[in-house]
Scaffold this motif. Structure first.
Motif, PDB file in Angstrom:
ATOM      1  N   ALA A 291       0.718  -1.402  -0.007  1.00 17.14           N
ATOM      2  CA  ALA A 291       0.136  -0.087  -0.162  1.00 17.14           C
ATOM      3  C   ALA A 291       0.967   1.368  -0.004  1.00 17.14           C
ATOM      4  CB  ALA A 291      -0.836  -0.058   1.294  1.00 17.14           C
ATOM      5  N   ALA A 292       2.016   1.321   0.646  1.00 15.43           N
ATOM      6  CA  ALA A 292       2.660   2.437   0.903  1.00 15.43           C
ATOM      7  C   ALA A 292       3.472   2.558  -0.488  1.00 15.43           C
ATOM      8  CB  ALA A 292       3.853   2.299   2.162  1.00 15.43           C
ATOM      9  N   ALA A 293       3.992   1.473  -1.164  1.00 12.76           N
ATOM     10  CA  ALA A 293       4.575   1.596  -2.507  1.00 12.76           C
ATOM     11  C   ALA A 293       3.585   2.192  -3.651  1.00 12.76           C
ATOM     12  CB  ALA A 293       5.272   0.178  -2.790  1.00 12.76           C
ATOM     13  N   THR A 294       2.267   1.928  -3.598  1.00 11.81           N
ATOM     14  CA  THR A 294       1.137   2.102  -4.372  1.00 11.81           C
ATOM     15  C   THR A 294       1.004   3.556  -4.161  1.00 11.81           C
ATOM     16  OG1 THR A 294       0.106  -0.066  -4.347  1.00 11.81           O
ATOM     17  CG2 THR A 294      -0.966   1.557  -5.180  1.00 11.81           C
ATOM     18  N   ALA A 295       0.893   4.128  -3.055  1.00 13.06           N
ATOM     19  CA  ALA A 295       0.601   5.312  -2.663  1.00 13.06           C
ATOM     20  C   ALA A 295       1.604   6.254  -3.005  1.00 13.06           C
ATOM     21  CB  ALA A 295       0.539   5.631  -1.051  1.00 13.06           C
ATOM     22  N   LEU A 296       2.973   5.990  -2.909  1.00 16.37           N
ATOM     23  CA  LEU A 296       3.997   6.741  -3.533  1.00 16.37           C
ATOM     24  C   LEU A 296       4.024   6.751  -4.984  1.00 16.37           C
ATOM     25  CD1 LEU A 296       6.912   8.040  -3.070  1.00 16.37           C
ATOM     26  CD2 LEU A 296       7.806   5.914  -3.460  1.00 16.37           C
ATOM     27  N   ALA A 297       3.763   5.789  -5.660  1.00 18.65           N
ATOM     28  CA  ALA A 297       3.556   5.677  -7.333  1.00 18.65           C
ATOM     29  C   ALA A 297       2.387   6.729  -7.698  1.00 18.65           C
ATOM     30  CB  ALA A 297       3.629   4.485  -7.888  1.00 18.65           C
ATOM     31  N   GLY A 298       1.450   6.481  -6.866  1.00 16.30           N
ATOM     32  CA  GLY A 298       0.182   7.281  -7.368  1.00 16.30           C
ATOM     33  C   GLY A 298      -0.044   8.777  -6.761  1.00 16.30           C
ATOM     34  N   GLU A 299       1.021   9.126  -6.185  1.00 13.87           N
ATOM     35  CA  GLU A 299       0.878  10.912  -6.054  1.00 13.87           C
ATOM     36  C   GLU A 299       0.799  11.660  -7.265  1.00 13.87           C
ATOM     37  OE1 GLU A 299       4.410  11.085  -3.291  1.00 13.87           O
ATOM     38  OE2 GLU A 299       3.224  10.399  -1.503  1.00 13.87           O
ATOM     39  N   ALA A 300       0.271  12.703  -7.230  1.00  9.10           N
ATOM     40  CA  ALA A 300       0.342  13.831  -8.330  1.00  9.10           C
ATOM     41  C   ALA A 300       1.696  14.220  -8.543  1.00  9.10           C
ATOM     42  CB  ALA A 300      -0.563  14.852  -8.339  1.00  9.10           C
ATOM     43  N   TYR A 301       2.447  14.456  -7.661  1.00  7.20           N
ATOM     44  CA  TYR A 301       3.752  14.941  -7.828  1.00  7.20           C
ATOM     45  C   TYR A 301       4.642  13.957  -6.731  1.00  7.20           C
ATOM     46  CZ  TYR A 301       1.721  18.914  -9.477  1.00  7.20           C
ATOM     47  OH  TYR A 301       0.922  19.648 -10.431  1.00  7.20           O
ATOM     48  N   PRO A 302       5.002  12.925  -7.304  1.00 10.91           N
ATOM     49  CA  PRO A 302       5.828  11.826  -6.513  1.00 10.91           C
ATOM     50  C   PRO A 302       6.921  12.428  -5.798  1.00 10.91           C
ATOM     51  CG  PRO A 302       5.024  10.651  -8.488  1.00 10.91           C
ATOM     52  CD  PRO A 302       4.863  12.388  -8.794  1.00 10.91           C
ATOM     53  N   LEU A 303       7.252  11.867  -4.590  1.00 13.79           N
ATOM     54  CA  LEU A 303       8.342  12.250  -4.049  1.00 13.79           C
ATOM     55  C   LEU A 303       9.542  11.570  -4.416  1.00 13.79           C
ATOM     56  CD1 LEU A 303       7.103  12.882  -0.585  1.00 13.79           C
ATOM     57  CD2 LEU A 303       7.926  14.736  -2.067  1.00 13.79           C
ATOM     58  N   GLY A 304       9.294  10.470  -4.913  1.00 10.64           N
ATOM     59  CA  GLY A 304      10.522   9.288  -5.509  1.00 10.64           C
ATOM     60  C   GLY A 304      10.070   8.267  -6.151  1.00 10.64           C
TER      61      GLY A 304
END
Length: 310
Positions: A291-304
């Protein structure tokens, strides 16, 4: 990753601490001070042994240590001999061997786990000695990596002593220096131990690197800090943070002098992803990690971005 189902982690809450807890350290020249941080509630608590960067101490890295403890981990932070709080002179005979003393510091913490647990009132009997991870930043990441199986090459390229520790199940390696074949002349002269081999580092680990961490210690660019992921076997993940320099947004402290890229959102990403990773690899909560990995990839402006290999 493990599929066991330990007790659910406690709801984030109050953190308790004790410092300094002093462990006897024969042959070190001075005993080993350790800061213990732990959640006020919860049982079967996993352990993180954390190695600080050059010149820091057990009092640094509160943005990580406090977060991990609030999330249900016991965090143990020793002060290594290179700490500015000790002021070890360059001519001290221990100075050339500090890298090795650092590794021994971490194994002493593991050996002294019962004493450290007893030093914090209310913690006794609540620690799971079978779920231990190491973590570190910069030089501390190299120190931690040796307990996972990384080795130091000598001047002829021969791997040195195997310092891995079977009690350690996984690691989080933040801004870990890369291979020694691209050291700058200054680094080659002053840090001969900075020649790691990751060929035997088979234990699971999350490597965290900044894509703007351009170190004067290497003739390469920021990709130097991804070598542990590229050149190690076994289950590994690589978190590359966009815009991050060596401080990764301020993991050692937002107001630390060396925090050149202060960014609380970036530190928040490190907090969330390292916590999710450690819960997965130490406790089997792979759904939280996914879930954490999916949330990172799904951000409008990913932090990484996050990559993984088995």
């Amino acid at each position: 990753m493990p599929s066991s189902s330990p007790a659910a982690p406690p709801v984030p809450g109050t953190v308790l601490g004790a410092a300094p807890v002093v462990l006897p350290a024969p042959g070190r020249g001075t005993d080993l001070p350790v800061r213990v941080s732990a959640p006020a509630t919860g049982d079967r608590l996993p352990v993180i042994v954390f190695s600080h960067g050059f010149g820091q101490s057990m009092n640094g890295y509160a943005p990580l240590a406090d977060h991990w403890a609030a999330q249900g981990f016991v965090v143990l932070r020793p002060t290594h001999l290179d700490s500015r709080t000790l002021g070890l002179p360059a001519e001290d005979p221990r100075t050339p061997h500090i890298w090795r003393h650092r590794v021994t510091d971490l194994t002493r913490v593991l050996d002294g786990l019962d004493a450290l647990e007893a030093a914090l009132p209310g913690l006794g009997g609540r620690v799971d000695h079978g779920r231990i991870a190491v973590a570190g930043h910069s030089w501390g990441a190299q120190t931690a990596s040796t307990l996972l199986g990384a080795r130091v090459l000598d001047s002829d390229g021969v791997p040195g002593e195997d310092l891995s520790d079977a009690r350690v199940r996984a690691g989080v390696l933040l801004a870990l220096t890369g291979l020694g074949d691209s050291l700058s002349p200054f680094a080659a002269q002053h840090f001969p131990f900075m020649r790691p081999s990751f060929a035997a580092m088979s234990a699971p680990a999350l490597v965290v690197a900044g894509d703007r961490d351009d170190s004067p210690l290497s003739t390469r660019g920021p990709d130097w800090f991804t070598d542990a992921y590229t050149h190690s076997p076994g289950s590994k993940s690589l978190l590359t943070l966009y815009g991050a320099e060596h401080s990764l947004g301020g993991v050692s402290g937002y107001e630390a002098a060396k925090t050149t890229d202060e960014e609380p959102a970036r530190v928040g990403a490190v907090q969330r992803l390292t916590t999710a990773y450690l819960r997965a690899v130490l406790g089997g909560d792979t759904s939280g990690w996914r879930a954490a990995a999916t949330a990172l990839a799904g951000e409008a402006y990913p932090l990484g971005e996050l990559r993984s290999k088995e």
